[in-house]
Each structure stands twice: as structure tokens, then as C-alpha cells.
Design a protein around this motif. Structure first.
Motif, mmCIF file in Angstrom:
data_model
loop_
_atom_site.group_PDB
_atom_site.id
_atom_site.type_symbol
_atom_site.label_atom_id
_atom_site.label_comp_id
_atom_site.label_asym_id
_atom_site.label_seq_id
_atom_site.Cartn_x
_atom_site.Cartn_y
_atom_site.Cartn_z
ATOM 1 N N PRO A 1 0.828 -1.204 0.000
ATOM 2 C CA PRO A 1 0.000 0.000 0.000
ATOM 3 C C PRO A 1 0.865 1.259 0.000
ATOM 4 O O PRO A 1 1.922 1.298 0.618
ATOM 5 N N ASP A 2 0.442 2.243 -0.721
ATOM 6 C CA ASP A 2 1.142 3.526 -0.863
ATOM 7 C C ASP A 2 2.401 3.433 -1.719
ATOM 8 O O ASP A 2 3.136 4.395 -1.848
ATOM 9 N N GLY A 3 2.671 2.274 -2.301
ATOM 10 C CA GLY A 3 3.820 2.126 -3.187
ATOM 11 C C GLY A 3 3.456 2.546 -4.603
ATOM 12 O O GLY A 3 2.280 2.699 -4.942
ATOM 13 N N PRO A 4 4.435 2.737 -5.452
ATOM 14 C CA PRO A 4 4.200 3.213 -6.814
ATOM 15 C C PRO A 4 3.512 2.199 -7.737
ATOM 16 O O PRO A 4 3.086 2.555 -8.832
ATOM 17 N N THR B 1 4.838 -21.416 8.047
ATOM 18 C CA THR B 1 5.757 -20.440 7.464
ATOM 19 C C THR B 1 5.470 -19.024 7.926
ATOM 20 O O THR B 1 6.249 -18.115 7.681
ATOM 21 N N GLY B 2 4.334 -18.839 8.556
ATOM 22 C CA GLY B 2 3.880 -17.490 8.876
ATOM 23 C C GLY B 2 3.168 -16.918 7.668
ATOM 24 O O GLY B 2 3.387 -17.337 6.526
ATOM 25 N N SER B 3 2.281 -15.995 7.916
ATOM 26 C CA SER B 3 1.545 -15.340 6.843
ATOM 27 C C SER B 3 1.446 -13.867 7.202
ATOM 28 O O SER B 3 0.961 -13.520 8.275
ATOM 29 N N TYR B 4 1.903 -13.020 6.316
ATOM 30 C CA TYR B 4 1.981 -11.592 6.584
ATOM 31 C C TYR B 4 1.230 -10.819 5.514
ATOM 32 O O TYR B 4 1.274 -11.173 4.341
ATOM 33 N N VAL B 5 0.532 -9.770 5.935
ATOM 34 C CA VAL B 5 -0.251 -8.972 4.995
ATOM 35 C C VAL B 5 0.061 -7.493 5.164
ATOM 36 O O VAL B 5 0.411 -7.033 6.243
ATOM 37 N N SER B 6 -0.070 -6.773 4.069
ATOM 38 C CA SER B 6 0.022 -5.318 4.062
ATOM 39 C C SER B 6 -1.208 -4.812 3.318
ATOM 40 O O SER B 6 -1.495 -5.260 2.205
ATOM 41 N N MET B 7 -1.937 -3.924 3.953
ATOM 42 C CA MET B 7 -3.107 -3.321 3.338
ATOM 43 C C MET B 7 -3.405 -2.012 4.052
ATOM 44 O O MET B 7 -2.905 -1.781 5.148
ATOM 45 N N PRO B 8 -4.183 -1.132 3.431
ATOM 46 C CA PRO B 8 -4.504 0.144 4.080
ATOM 47 C C PRO B 8 -5.108 -0.085 5.464
ATOM 48 O O PRO B 8 -5.914 -0.996 5.668
ATOM 49 N N GLY B 9 -4.669 0.696 6.422
ATOM 50 C CA GLY B 9 -5.178 0.602 7.780
ATOM 51 C C GLY B 9 -4.379 -0.308 8.693
ATOM 52 O O GLY B 9 -4.630 -0.363 9.885
ATOM 53 N N LEU B 10 -3.409 -1.027 8.146
ATOM 54 C CA LEU B 10 -2.541 -1.908 8.939
ATOM 55 C C LEU B 10 -1.099 -1.488 8.760
ATOM 56 O O LEU B 10 -0.729 -0.917 7.737
ATOM 57 N N ASP B 11 -0.275 -1.807 9.754
ATOM 58 C CA ASP B 11 1.160 -1.643 9.591
ATOM 59 C C ASP B 11 1.641 -2.593 8.502
ATOM 60 O O ASP B 11 1.081 -3.690 8.348
ATOM 61 N N PRO B 12 2.677 -2.228 7.741
ATOM 62 C CA PRO B 12 3.199 -3.138 6.718
ATOM 63 C C PRO B 12 3.617 -4.472 7.312
ATOM 64 O O PRO B 12 4.209 -4.527 8.401
ATOM 65 N N CYS B 13 3.298 -5.525 6.621
ATOM 66 C CA CYS B 13 3.692 -6.893 6.987
ATOM 67 C C CYS B 13 3.215 -7.297 8.378
ATOM 68 O O CYS B 13 3.958 -7.836 9.187
ATOM 69 N N THR B 14 1.944 -7.084 8.626
ATOM 70 C CA THR B 14 1.305 -7.510 9.868
ATOM 71 C C THR B 14 1.057 -9.005 9.785
ATOM 72 O O THR B 14 0.596 -9.512 8.764
ATOM 73 N N MET B 15 1.340 -9.721 10.886
ATOM 74 C CA MET B 15 1.117 -11.157 10.873
ATOM 75 C C MET B 15 -0.387 -11.443 10.830
ATOM 76 O O MET B 15 -1.161 -10.882 11.597
#
Length: 77
Positions: free
Chosen positions: A44-47, A61-75
């Protein structure tokens, strides 16, 4: 890596990037990959107009997401 356009579960328009990792990947590696992809502008917010980034392959393996309203790479829980 899949990059479908127009995700229905994420507000706004843009791309969705989902990266599956191998099952023997450890959580630290998965998180590092998510952060690197984000640094390259695929979050999010990237070009690259990505509104949702998901990196991982489940609990092991863990699962991480980045989306508006969350910190980048939230588990993802």
C-alpha cells in the motif's frame, strides 16, 4: 506470485499481490520477504498501485499482509 486486479475484499482500486512460500520456509524468512517486497513498492502507498500484499503459506511459514489501515507486513492470524 499471483497479481489479480480488482480485489473485492479490499477497499479502493488497485492490484493484489499474493506470494506463496515453500513449506520449509521459516517465519523470519517470510517476514523478511514481505518487507523486501514492500520496500520495492509492492505494498500500500507504493508506486505499483498494490492495495493488498500477502506473503506466506499458512501457520508453519507465517503469513503476513500489508493493506490500508494496517502496519506493513502484519502477521495474519
Amino acid at each position: 506470485m499471483r497479481q489479480p486486479s480488482g480485489a473485492e475484499d479490499v477497499e479502493g482500486e488497485g492490484n493484489v499481490v499474493m506470494v506463496d512460500v515453500e513449506l520449509d520456509t521459516v517465519r523470519e524468512q517470510t517476514l523478511a520477504l514481505c518487507r523486501r517486497i514492500t520496500e520495492l513498492g509492492y505494498g500500500p502507498d507504493g508506486p505499483n498501485e498494490v492495495v493488498f500484499l500477502s506473503v506466506g503459506n499458512g501457520e508453519q511459514t507465517g503469513s503476513y499482509v500489508s493493506m490500508p489501515g494496517l502496519d506493513p507486513c502484519t502477521m495474519r492470524r
